[in-house]
Structure formats: structure tokens, C-alpha cells
Motif scaffolding. Structure first.
Motif, PDB file in Angstrom:
ATOM      1  N   GLU A  87     -74.895  -5.546 -36.060  1.00  0.00           N
ATOM      2  CA  GLU A  87     -73.779  -6.467 -35.862  1.00  0.00           C
ATOM      3  C   GLU A  87     -74.316  -7.802 -35.352  1.00  0.00           C
ATOM      4  O   GLU A  87     -74.820  -7.875 -34.226  1.00  0.00           O
ATOM      5  CB  GLU A  87     -72.799  -5.890 -34.833  1.00  0.00           C
ATOM      6  CG  GLU A  87     -71.790  -4.925 -35.406  1.00  0.00           C
ATOM      7  CD  GLU A  87     -70.639  -5.639 -36.106  1.00  0.00           C
ATOM      8  OE1 GLU A  87     -70.254  -6.741 -35.657  1.00  0.00           O
ATOM      9  OE2 GLU A  87     -70.158  -5.114 -37.139  1.00  0.00           O
ATOM     10  N   ILE A 107     -73.265  -8.882 -31.820  1.00  0.00           N
ATOM     11  CA  ILE A 107     -73.820  -8.086 -30.715  1.00  0.00           C
ATOM     12  C   ILE A 107     -75.294  -8.446 -30.499  1.00  0.00           C
ATOM     13  O   ILE A 107     -75.767  -8.567 -29.355  1.00  0.00           O
ATOM     14  CB  ILE A 107     -73.634  -6.584 -30.999  1.00  0.00           C
ATOM     15  CG1 ILE A 107     -72.129  -6.267 -31.077  1.00  0.00           C
ATOM     16  CG2 ILE A 107     -74.303  -5.732 -29.928  1.00  0.00           C
ATOM     17  CD1 ILE A 107     -71.810  -4.829 -31.368  1.00  0.00           C
ATOM     18  N   ASN A 139     -82.068  -3.722 -39.697  1.00  0.00           N
ATOM     19  CA  ASN A 139     -82.037  -2.732 -40.768  1.00  0.00           C
ATOM     20  C   ASN A 139     -82.682  -1.435 -40.292  1.00  0.00           C
ATOM     21  O   ASN A 139     -83.677  -1.444 -39.574  1.00  0.00           O
ATOM     22  CB  ASN A 139     -82.804  -3.296 -41.971  1.00  0.00           C
ATOM     23  CG  ASN A 139     -82.563  -2.456 -43.207  1.00  0.00           C
ATOM     24  OD1 ASN A 139     -82.009  -1.373 -43.116  1.00  0.00           O
ATOM     25  ND2 ASN A 139     -82.989  -2.973 -44.346  1.00  0.00           N
ATOM     26  N   MET A 176     -75.519   3.588 -35.541  1.00  0.00           N
ATOM     27  CA  MET A 176     -75.072   3.448 -36.931  1.00  0.00           C
ATOM     28  C   MET A 176     -75.671   2.194 -37.546  1.00  0.00           C
ATOM     29  O   MET A 176     -75.151   1.095 -37.406  1.00  0.00           O
ATOM     30  CB  MET A 176     -73.552   3.393 -36.994  1.00  0.00           C
ATOM     31  CG  MET A 176     -72.938   4.736 -36.674  1.00  0.00           C
ATOM     32  SD  MET A 176     -71.155   4.689 -36.727  1.00  0.00           S
ATOM     33  CE  MET A 176     -70.871   4.710 -38.481  1.00  0.00           C
ATOM     34  N   PRO A 193     -77.434   0.333 -41.049  1.00  0.00           N
ATOM     35  CA  PRO A 193     -77.478   0.457 -42.504  1.00  0.00           C
ATOM     36  C   PRO A 193     -78.808   1.074 -42.938  1.00  0.00           C
ATOM     37  O   PRO A 193     -79.865   0.698 -42.442  1.00  0.00           O
ATOM     38  CB  PRO A 193     -77.355  -0.979 -43.014  1.00  0.00           C
ATOM     39  CG  PRO A 193     -77.355  -1.858 -41.819  1.00  0.00           C
ATOM     40  CD  PRO A 193     -77.366  -1.056 -40.584  1.00  0.00           C
ATOM     41  N   ALA A 232     -71.293   3.142 -30.648  1.00  0.00           N
ATOM     42  CA  ALA A 232     -69.859   2.875 -30.573  1.00  0.00           C
ATOM     43  C   ALA A 232     -69.053   4.144 -30.817  1.00  0.00           C
ATOM     44  O   ALA A 232     -67.839   4.130 -30.777  1.00  0.00           O
ATOM     45  CB  ALA A 232     -69.479   1.809 -31.606  1.00  0.00           C
ATOM     46  N   ARG A 233     -69.790   5.213 -31.125  1.00  0.00           N
ATOM     47  CA  ARG A 233     -69.062   6.481 -31.307  1.00  0.00           C
ATOM     48  C   ARG A 233     -69.076   7.205 -29.982  1.00  0.00           C
ATOM     49  O   ARG A 233     -70.101   7.690 -29.542  1.00  0.00           O
ATOM     50  CB  ARG A 233     -69.736   7.341 -32.366  1.00  0.00           C
ATOM     51  CG  ARG A 233     -69.736   6.675 -33.719  1.00  0.00           C
ATOM     52  CD  ARG A 233     -69.866   7.678 -34.803  1.00  0.00           C
ATOM     53  NE  ARG A 233     -71.077   8.448 -34.670  1.00  0.00           N
ATOM     54  CZ  ARG A 233     -71.618   9.112 -35.694  1.00  0.00           C
ATOM     55  NH1 ARG A 233     -71.050   9.041 -36.875  1.00  0.00           N
ATOM     56  NH2 ARG A 233     -72.703   9.810 -35.528  1.00  0.00           N
ATOM     57  N   GLY A 234     -67.920   7.331 -29.354  1.00  0.00           N
ATOM     58  CA  GLY A 234     -67.924   7.749 -27.950  1.00  0.00           C
ATOM     59  C   GLY A 234     -67.808   9.239 -27.729  1.00  0.00           C
ATOM     60  O   GLY A 234     -67.223   9.663 -26.750  1.00  0.00           O
ATOM     61  N   GLN A 235     -68.342  10.074 -28.609  1.00  0.00           N
ATOM     62  CA  GLN A 235     -68.130  11.500 -28.400  1.00  0.00           C
ATOM     63  C   GLN A 235     -69.328  12.142 -27.694  1.00  0.00           C
ATOM     64  O   GLN A 235     -70.458  11.694 -27.833  1.00  0.00           O
ATOM     65  CB  GLN A 235     -67.908  12.175 -29.733  1.00  0.00           C
ATOM     66  CG  GLN A 235     -66.829  11.468 -30.525  1.00  0.00           C
ATOM     67  CD  GLN A 235     -66.002  12.413 -31.360  1.00  0.00           C
ATOM     68  OE1 GLN A 235     -66.392  13.539 -31.591  1.00  0.00           O
ATOM     69  NE2 GLN A 235     -64.856  11.946 -31.794  1.00  0.00           N
ATOM     70  N   ASP A 248     -72.523  12.980 -29.511  1.00  0.00           N
ATOM     71  CA  ASP A 248     -73.498  11.929 -29.796  1.00  0.00           C
ATOM     72  C   ASP A 248     -74.554  11.855 -28.707  1.00  0.00           C
ATOM     73  O   ASP A 248     -75.737  11.680 -28.973  1.00  0.00           O
ATOM     74  CB  ASP A 248     -72.779  10.584 -29.929  1.00  0.00           C
ATOM     75  CG  ASP A 248     -71.843  10.589 -31.130  1.00  0.00           C
ATOM     76  OD1 ASP A 248     -72.320  10.822 -32.245  1.00  0.00           O
ATOM     77  OD2 ASP A 248     -70.622  10.411 -30.932  1.00  0.00           O
ATOM     78  N   THR A 257     -72.703   3.725 -24.020  1.00  0.00           N
ATOM     79  CA  THR A 257     -71.610   3.611 -24.984  1.00  0.00           C
ATOM     80  C   THR A 257     -71.116   2.171 -25.020  1.00  0.00           C
ATOM     81  O   THR A 257     -70.977   1.528 -23.984  1.00  0.00           O
ATOM     82  CB  THR A 257     -70.458   4.533 -24.563  1.00  0.00           C
ATOM     83  OG1 THR A 257     -70.989   5.833 -24.364  1.00  0.00           O
ATOM     84  CG2 THR A 257     -69.404   4.609 -25.639  1.00  0.00           C
ATOM     85  N   LYS A 258     -70.870   1.661 -26.195  1.00  0.00           N
ATOM     86  CA  LYS A 258     -70.271   0.337 -26.344  1.00  0.00           C
ATOM     87  C   LYS A 258     -68.784   0.455 -26.072  1.00  0.00           C
ATOM     88  O   LYS A 258     -68.195   1.490 -26.404  1.00  0.00           O
ATOM     89  CB  LYS A 258     -70.461  -0.183 -27.778  1.00  0.00           C
ATOM     90  CG  LYS A 258     -71.906  -0.421 -28.191  1.00  0.00           C
ATOM     91  CD  LYS A 258     -71.916  -0.831 -29.651  1.00  0.00           C
ATOM     92  CE  LYS A 258     -73.312  -0.944 -30.209  1.00  0.00           C
ATOM     93  NZ  LYS A 258     -73.319  -1.189 -31.659  1.00  0.00           N
TER      94      LYS A 258
END
Lengths: 896, 122
Positions: B11, B14, B34, B55, B57, B84-87, B90, B104-105
Motif C-alpha cells: 500500500e 502505508i 512486491n 497480504m 501481491p 490487516a487481517r485481525g484473526q 493469523d 495488527t493494522k
């Protein structure tokens, strides 16, 4: 004149009405709201299948040919219901307690579950009933013909009679299969059929009464006038032959008890004694009403209709000739009801017999040794019943088409009656006489059957058809006393009476003598005891003086508890040990001890002791009471069988639950992935917003240009968040909710213009859009805003993802009938083949992500196109990325 | 001494924010956006700390981390993972792959700064 088409429509409508009645009755019964279905009045009305087309049409014919003789047909059943009520009650009670499914089953069960007897009665019944069913078909055909003759405009169709008969038979087969083979257990009743028949009973009574009232008051001019004309007519001069009267009355009474279809409604469908009690007075009343106007109709028909008119159709032709079309149609429906209700019930009754006593035993024998499951058997039984129904009706139809339907209606009926009456000695003997044996029943039935075939059934086809003519003159091989219509040299007797006399008397004599001479097998004795003592349940004490009686009753009781074979083995062993030649041991203390031990294994020691003690000790408890106890045991076993079935069902439910759980788990995984995606899409812009707002907050000495730059990043990311939330809500509504489409008219060109403008305003980047405006003049009626949302998404995607140095998007429009095809093709490198399947999924983004999209655009577009009745798809092999939108031009039309 | 941080993140906004925060604190910042060649870049630049997005690319952050840990040249480099996946799953995956620190973001700037300072080998 009523047109043939109208008649056909009325008949079909009537049949559909009966279907509906049967259907709703079945449904009410299934839902437990069918208490009214067991009302005695419905039972009583269902008995009216006794009045077939033979009585509806034929009674008048009989009256014309034989005066008041037709009354005997009504007298017989009335006598049975009023005078022989106790016979009926016993039959019905036996039927209920033994779960009898048919006449054949009754005879077979009573005589030691002999399948040979079952087959015999079944064959006899089918042979006797086939002409009768043919007779019903014939009556429908004749009544249709009466209308055809009255309608000069009706087209002349070759073979129309056979066709009518065929379609009636086929329709009845369908009805009977649908409502007659719903339940397998004979204990469950055919509520649908019975209710439909009750309705038909009302229709035929109403029809006959209406015709009668019309004749007496409309044609004859009142009661006094009618009576005077009856006296004046030839009818009054008929001599009443006492022998024939008595014979016919007895015959119809016997048939009322033995006819398979009567047994079906009277015994098999019976639920309670209350039903029978009402029928005992109400059904004779019904019969009386049915017979009330027969003579006036006959007299009027003879006077008014031209000589040579078929008296069997007076009920129909009188109203027709008088121009009373509505009445004629009602009368037609009455006759139709009489015919159909008889055929339906007869088919059910006969198919049960054929299936249970012929098809199933053969099938079981063929399958002997192979494993079989109950579900399997059930299917076979149902199929065999259905095939039997079709077979019975086919037989009736074949008989009709072969015989050509020549004989007078009532002649066929009486031949049938005499045939089924052959069951009477075995039936009455079976339920009243413990000494009746299987051999006796078999011998009596055979004798009766042979005499009936030889002297009445075969000759009924006419001398020279099935039997050679000289047989009637000289007898077989010249033996004069064996002439079919003059057995033992008795000549000059009415042919029917001759057969009734000889067949039934010889049948009974042989039955009784063979029974006396033969020794019943243990199972027969057991069944005999159960059948003969059914009425005495709880009837009080008996004394047991003779030891033989004690042994016999011990045997009966033991069989009830242990089963026939085991009980017989036990008794035989004990008898041999005592040195006796028979199969019954003396009730010595030793034997009683052994017996008690064996019984206690099944019912518990205390009960066994009480049971044995009460039989042997002559205590004030009857064998019948003990039978009741044993029956309870049997019920317990049945109950446990039911429990087993329930447990199987539980296993099934558990499996279904497990499957549902697995499915939920799968869904839950999908939901987790989705939430994870949403989380990512929401947190990413929020990260930028938070980071830059903290930077702005903490850095006082920042350059103004940087401040502006960071503030605008925060602004853009906030917009991105908002757009994402909008898209998510949009998608959620499109996927799950009620979408109100704002349908209006618009030109495709305008929609594309606006979409192109909106897409350019939102996104920066060089993109040339090529269009051909002449194709775009398509008038649409759809949700214009939603459609342009799809277009904006496609154009914006091209702007975002087209990787050509000079990106060009070509929009091609092609009109089709009722729909329009719009292709969006760019000159980039396109979507990779493996990604083409997933681009319409939520959050699927292919390749490097550029700012702005969350990967929901195509998912939303697809949902919109579904709502607009169209499709959106990826077109492979176009060079660049290519999407095809197909849309109905008028959504309102497309929805129709 | 000025530590060297490599930020692997896709991003742009960011990247810019993290670069700004770290540079202002005196760190030397390299960025890469990348996933495919991220391992090579780490090997080539030999940073003191890696900040790694999950995450990316081309390749997932977990796979990159596992490769880093498998290679003796990079197995010791501290890795701060941002997702950014807050589980909770992860976090487990990251720890199993050998993460040094997991965040975590969205994050607070000081938090990132503190984490990087703590990770630098003294």
C-alpha cells in the motif's frame, strides 16, 4: 340437445371433483383431522356400491322383463342387515381383530392360512367379477350412446364405443392406483376412496329420485294416476314365481356377504360397531329409496318411448325424450357414479387378493434364499397391487370388447352373484363352526365352482360359443344326467335357479361332510378357535370338564404365545413322552410343569402360572380372557417393532444432522474467509488515516506542502472507506434483500454517455472510448441507474487495469429480439485464463492492485444483472479484457 | 548509529507513513512493494530489521518469512509483521513461521517505532 362435447366436459369435471374429494379426505385423514371420515353415515353410504349400474339402469329393465322381481335384489341385503345382523357383526369383528384384508384372506386365514384356498377364492372372485366390471363399462358406453343418438350433430367415430370403454377403464385405473394403493396395511383405511364413494352414493340416489319424481309428477300427473297406469300396464300381470323369488332373494343376500367389493367396504373399511349399527337400518332405507320409482319409470318408458327402446336405459332416455336435458345429465352422472364406484372398489378388493395370494407368494418363492429388506418388500407389494389393479381393469375391458356387450345387464349381474355366493358355506361355516376344516372348505368350494362354471358361467356366453351345442341336448359323452342345464335329470327349472340350487346345496353338503371326515391340523384348529369365539370376548366363565378340551385350549393359548410351530413341537413331544398317538398330551402335572416353564420364558413366571392354572383349574376366567392377554403380548411385540422403526428413524435423523453440521462448518469457513477479507479492506485505509493523522498531530514543524499532501491522503483514504462500505451494503442488499427496481424508459446511448462521463470524472488516466452511436439507439425499459452502475464499473475497470501504452476501450452494441448485447473490449493484455472464473467473486482482485477498488465491483455488477434479468460474463479470446452484458430490452415483458 | 529498516508493503500510503515515521527517528529506510522477489531483496540489502506485510501481491508474508528463516544468511534478522487481517489464526501462523513481533493494522506510530527499537540487536 346437449352436445357430446358438453357431456364429455361435465364427465371430466365430475371425475376431477371426485379426485378432489378423495384427495382432501386423504389429507384430512393424514393430518389427523379425519374423525368425520369415520362417521357411520359415510360408512353407510359407502355400502351403496352394492347398487351398481346394474341396479341403477338394470332395475328398470328387470322390472320391464320380469315385473316386481327386481325387488329381490334389494330384499336380500335388507334381510341380511336386519335379520342377519349378528352374522355381519361377527364378520366385521373378526375382520377387525384378525386384520383381514379380503374374502380370500378371511377364508385362507380361517383354514390354517392355506394359500391354496386363498388362490382358489381369488380366482373365483376374479372370474366372477370380470364380466361384472365389463358390465359397468358397458353401461357407461350405452349411456353415452344414448346421448350420441340424441345429438344429430355428434361426429360419427368408428370404434367410439370401445374407445369410450377404454378411456373409462384407464381413468378408473389411475384413480384406483392413486387412492387405492396409498397404504399397505389393510388396517389403514382408504379414506379417500370411501369418501368419494359416499359422495357418489348421494349423486346416484339423487339422480334416480329426481328422474322418478319427474316421471310421477311431470309425466304421469300424480300418484293416483301413476298407480292406475301401473295397474293397467303389462307389469301388473307378471306372475310371481315363488321359487325364483326365494332363490333370488337368497342369492342377493349371499352375494351381499361374499362379494369382494362388499367385503371391502363392509369389513375391511369398517372402524367400529357403531358404523354397522347405523348401516343396519339406514342402508335398507337407502335401498328402499333406490327402488321406489323403478316401476313408475318402467311403466312410463313402455308407454312413452317407441317400442324396441332398450328398457335398461329408460332412466336416461325418458328425460332425454322429454327434452329434460339437465335431468338427463344428472341421470347420466348417477349411472356413471354407480358404475365407477363399483369398479374402483372391486379393483381394490381384487387387486389386494391377487397381489397377496398370487403375486406375492410367487415373488417370495422366487426370492427364496436371497436377503430381503422390509423397504424392498413394501415397494414390491405396492407395485404388485398397482399392476393387479391395472390387470383387473384390463380384464374387464377385454371382456367387454370381446363379448361386445350383448347380454342384458341383469343377466351378467346374476351370473356374478351366483359365482361369489360359492364362498358362503366356507365363510359361514368358518366363523360359526369350529369343526369346519380346510379340506372341507376346499372340497365344497371346488364343487360349487365347477358346477357354477359348467351350468351357468360358460353357458352364459351362449350355446355353441364356449360349450358345444350338443352338450346342452345330450350331455357330455351322451350322459344325459350331466347336461349343463338339467343336472341329475331335473329339467324345466329356471337356468339360474337350477345353478343356485345345485351349486350351493352340493357345495354345502360336500363342505360339511368332508369337514366331518377330515381331521384339522393344529394351526387350523387354532385359527378356527379364534374366529369362532371372537364374539365372546369377555363373555364369562366356562367349565372345563373334559381333559381333551383342556389340552386343546392349552394348545391354543400356547400357540398364541410361542408361535404355532414351537407350540406344536412341544405338544407333540410331550404327547409322545406320555405314549399317546395324537398330538395332544394329557394335562398331567408333569406336562403342566414343562409347559409353564416354557411359557414363563415368554410372558414371565407369574403370568404363565396364572394362565395355565386358570385353564386347568377351571377358574372363573375364560380362555377368551387369556386370549386377550396373549393378544396384548402380541401388541407389545408390535409396539417393540414400532420402537425399532423409530430408532431407525432416529439414526436417519442423526445422519441428517451430521450432514447439516458439516454444511454449516463449510459455510462457517467461507464466512471466516469473507470476514477476514472485509477486515483487510477496512483496516488498510484506516491504517493510513491513523498513521498520517498522528504524523500531522505530532509534527508541529512540518512544511505546509507536506501538511496538505498528508491531509489529502487522509481524505482519499476516508473516501475509499466510505465507498467500500457503500459497496458492501449494496452487495448485501442485492444478494439477500428485496431490491426495489426503479423501472423507466431510456435510450442505451444516453446511459452509456452518462456512464462514460461518470467513470472519467472519478478516475484519472488516459482512456479512449470507441463507440458506434448508430447501434446504440435502443429503447430500454429497465432500472437505468443500476444499469449505468454496471457500465461505470466496466469503464472504470478498463481505465484502471488496461495495461496498453495507449489504452482503448471499444463498446460494441448488438440488438437482438427482445434483448441487447453490449461488449466492452479493451486493448490490454486481458484477464489470465485461470483468473477468469473468479473475477466475479467478492474481493477478487487480479494482478497488481491500484488504489480505489476493493474487488467488489464485478460482484455487484453480476448481482445487478441478475436482478435486471440479464447476464454479465467474461469473453475470452478477444485480445484484451472483454466483458459481455446481455440485457432484456424490456424487463416488464421479460418477467412475463 | 543509524539502523537500517526494510519495509515490504504494497500500500503506497502505508509505505509513505512508515518511511516518514522511521526516517524522522533517524533510521535508514528502504522499501519494497512486491512479494515475489522479497527474499532476494532482504538478502541483498541485509537490513537490521524487516517490516513485512502479510497480504502482498505475488506471495504471502508467511511464505516469505519461512524462506527467510530457512536461509542461514537471513535466519537471524528480526521481522516485524503487520497484518490487516485481525484473526487469532493469523497470529498463530506468523508465530509458527518464526515472526519476531506481530502487530495488527491500524497501528499507532509510536508503537511501530518502539517495536523497531526493541528489535534492533544491541
Amino acid at each position: 340437445m346437449i352436445a357430446m362435447q358438453a357431456l364429455a366436459v361435465i364427465s371430466v369435471a365430475y371425475v376431477l371433483f371426485l379426485f378432489a374429494v378423495a384427495f382432501f379426505a386423504e389429507r384430512a385423514a393424514r393430518r389427523g383431522r379425519g374423525a368425520w371420515l369415520r362417521a357411520p353415515v359415510i360408512y353407510t353410504l359407502s355400502l351403496s356400491i352394492y347398487c351398481t349400474a346394474w341396479t341403477f339402469y338394470g332395475a328398470v329393465g328387470t322390472a320391464v322383463r320380469g315385473g316386481f322381481e327386481y325387488l329381490t335384489i334389494y330384499l336380500g341385503p335388507s334381510l341380511v342387515l336386519i335379520g342377519w345382523f349378528w352374522i355381519l357383526r361377527r364378520l366385521v369383528r373378526i375382520g377387525r381383530s384378525q386384520r383381514i384384508t379380503s374374502v380370500a384372506d378371511l377364508i385362507s386365514s380361517r383354514y390354517g392360512k392355506s394359500n391354496l384356498l386363498g388362490v382358489g377364492v381369488t380366482v373365483l372372485s376374479v372370474i366372477a367379477a370380470t364380466p361384472y366390471i365389463a358390465l359397468q363399462l358397458q353401461s357407461v358406453v350405452l349411456s353415452v350412446d344414448a346421448f350420441r343418438h340424441a345429438d344429430p350433430a355428434a361426429p360419427v367415430v368408428a370404434d367410439s364405443q370401445t374407445m369410450t370403454a377404454f378411456w373409462v377403464a384407464a381413468g378408473l385405473a389411475v384413480f384406483t392406483v392413486i387412492f387405492g394403493t396409498r397404504n399397505l396395511d389393510a388396517n389403514e383405511r382408504h379414506h379417500g376412496v370411501v369418501t368419494a364413494i359416499a359422495v357418489e352414493a348421494i349423486v346416484k340416489l339423487a339422480a334416480l329420485l329426481a328422474v322418478g319424481i319427474f316421471v310421477v309428477w311431470g309425466l304421469m300427473g300424480g300418484v293416483t294416476e301413476t298407480l292406475a297406469r301401473i295397474d293397467a300396464s303389462a307389469l301388473g300381470e307378471w306372475q310371481v314365481s315363488g321359487g325364483r323369488w326365494a332363490g333370488l332373494t337368497f342369492l342377493s343376500a349371499a352375494a351381499f356377504l361374499c362379494l369382494p367389493r362388499m367385503f371391502q367396504v363392509m369389513v375391511v373399511e369398517n372402524d367400529s360397531d357403531a358404523q354397522l349399527r347405523m348401516a343396519s337400518w339406514a342402508f335398507p332405507l337407502y335401498l328402499m329409496l333406490m327402488s321406489l320409482f323403478i316401476v313408475p319409470i318402467a311403466v312410463a318408458g313402455l308407454e312413452i318411448l317407441p317400442a324396441g327402446a332398450n328398457p335398461d336405459l329408460f332412466v336416461l332416455t325418458l328425460p332425454l325424450a322429454s327434452g329434460q336435458e339437465g335431468l338427463a345429465v344428472l341421470s347420466f352422472l348417477g349411472g356413471f357414479s354407480s358404475a365407477t364406484s363399483m369398479v374402483i372398489v372391486a379393483a381394490i378388493a381384487l387387486s389386494t387378493m391377487v397381489s397377496n395370494h398370487i403375486v406375492m407368494p410367487i415373488w417370495l418363492r422366487l426370492r427364496e434364499g436371497t436377503a430381503s429388506f422390509s423397504g424392498d418388500v413394501r415397494k414390491v407389494v405396492l407395485r404388485s397391487r398397482r399392476l393387479s389393479i391395472a390387470g383387473v381393469l384390463l380384464l374387464g375391458y377385454l371382456y367387454y370388447s370381446v363379448s361386445g356387450g350383448g347380454a342384458a345387464l341383469s343377466a351378467i349381474g346374476l351370473v356374478s352373484f351366483t359365482g361369489v355366493a360359492q364362498v358362503l358355506p366356507a365363510m359361514l361355516g368358518g366363523i360359526f363352526w369350529r369343526g369346519a376344516t380346510r379340506a372341507g372348505a376346499l372340497a365344497g368350494l371346488s364343487v360349487g365352482f365347477v358346477i357354477w362354471m359348467y351350468t351357468l358361467f360358460l353357458p352364459s356366453f351362449g350355446a355353441g360359443t364356449l360349450l358345444p351345442v350338443n352338450l346342452f341336448d345330450q350331455g357330455p359323452l351322451g350322459i344325459a344326467w350331466l347336461r349343463p342345464q338339467a343336472l341329475f335329470g331335473i329339467e324345466g327349472l329356471d337356468a339360474l335357479l337350477h345353478t343356485v340350487l345345485w351349486s350351493l346345496s352340493l357345495n354345502a353338503v360336500v363342505f360339511i361332510s368332508v369337514s366331518l371326515l377330515s381331521f384339522p391340523q393344529p394351526l387350523e384348529r387354532l385359527q378356527g378357535a379364534q374366529f369362532v369365539t371372537t364374539d365372546h370376548v369377555g363373555g364369562g366363565a366356562r367349565s372345563w370338564s373334559s381333559s381333551a378340551a383342556q389340552a386343546e385350549d392349552l394348545m391354543v393359548m400356547t400357540q398364541r404365545i410361542l408361535g404355532a410351530r414351537e407350540a406344536q413341537d412341544l405338544f407333540l413331544t410331550e404327547a409322545q413322552r406320555q405314549g399317546l398317538s395324537g398330538s395332544l398330551p394329557d394335562p398331567t402335572p408333569d406336562f403342566l410343569e414343562v409347559l409353564e416353564k416354557r411359557l414363563s420364558g415368554a410372558v414371565g413366571a407369574a403370568t404363565a402360572h396364572a394362565m395355565v392354572g386358570q385353564i386347568v383349574g377351571g377358574a372363573a376366567v375364560s380362555v377368551q380372557d387369556l386370549m386377550a392377554v396373549a393378544d396384548e403380548t402380541a401388541q407389545m411385540m408390535e409396539y417393540s417393532a414400532r420402537l425399532e422403526a423409530q430408532s431407525q428413524e432416529l439414526t436417519r435423523t442423526a445422519r441428517q444432522l451430521r450432514e447439516a453440521n458439516e454444511k454449516l462448518t463449510r459455510l462457517s469457513v467461507q464466512k471466516d474467509a469473507f470476514l477476514s477479507q472485509i477486515s483487510h479492506e477496512l483496516r488498510t485505509p484506516m491504517t493510513s488515516i491513523r498513521a498520517f493523522s498522528e504524523i500531522l498531530r505530532d509534527s508541529a514543524d512540518m512544511r505546509p506542502s507536506d501538511q496538505t499532501r498528508y491531509a489529502s491522503i487522509i481524505h482519499d483514504e476516508a473516501l475509499r472507506l466510505t465507498r467500500l462500505l457503500d459497496d458492501l451494503l449494496d452487495l448485501s442488499v442485492l444478494e439477500n434483500g428485496q431490491v426495489n427496481l426503479n423501472l423507466r424508459h431510456g435510450m442505451l446511448a444516453d446511459v452509456l454517455d452518462r456512464a462514460a462521463a461518470a467513470a472519467s470524472a472519478e478516475e484519472t488516466g488516459p482512456l479512449t472510448i470507441r463507440r458506434r452511436s448508430d447501434n446504440e439507439e435502443v429503447l430500454l425499459y429497465t432500472d437505468i441507474d443500476r444499469l449505468s452502475q454496471v457500465f461505470i464499473n466496466l469503464i472504470a475497470n478498463a481505465r484502471k487495469y488496461c495495461d496498453a501504452p495507449d489504452p482503448v476501450l471499444e463498446i460494441r452494441v448488438r440488438g437482438d429480439v427482445g434483448r441487447v448485447v453490449i461488449d466492452f473490449i479493451d486493448n490490454g493484455s486481458g484477464v489470465a485464463p485461470d483468473a477468469q472464473d473468479v473475477i466475479f467473486e467478492k474481493f477478487s482482485r487480479v494482478g497488481e492492485q491500484k488504489a480505489g477498488g476493493a474487488g467488489l465491483g464485478l460482484a455487484i455488477s453480476r448481482q445487478i444483472m441478475v436482478r435486471l434479468g440479464g447476464t454479465i460474463s467474461y469473453l475470452p479470446g478477444q485480445g484484451g479484457a472483454a466483458f459481455r452484458v446481455v440485457l432484456p430490452t424490456d424487463l416488464a415483458l421479460a418477467a412475463q | 548509529m543509524a539502523g537500517h529498516v526494510l519495509v515490504i508493503e504494497d500500500e503506497p500510503n502505508i509505505i509513505e507513513a512508515i518511511s516518514f515515521i522511521l526516517s524522522r527517528d533517524g533510521w535508514r529506510v528502504d522499501t519494497h512493494s512486491n512479494g515475489v522477489d522479497a527474499v532476494d531483496v532482504v538478502r541483498a540489502k541485509a537490513p537490521d530489521v524487516v517490516i513485512l506485510d502479510v497480504m502482498l501481491p505475488g506471495r504471502s508474508g508467511y511464505d516469505i518469512l519461512r524462506d527467510l528463516r530457512d536461509d542461514p544468511a537471513t535466519s537471524a534478522v528480526p521481522v516485524l509483521m503487520l497484518t490487516a487481517r485481525g484473526q487469532s489464526r493469523d497470529r498463530e501462523l506468523a508465530e509458527r513461521a518464526g515472526v519476531s513481533r506481530f502487530m495488527t493494522k491500524p497501528f499507532s506510530n509510536s508503537e511501530v517505532l518502539d517495536a523497531v527499537r526493541a528489535l534492533i540487536p544491541t
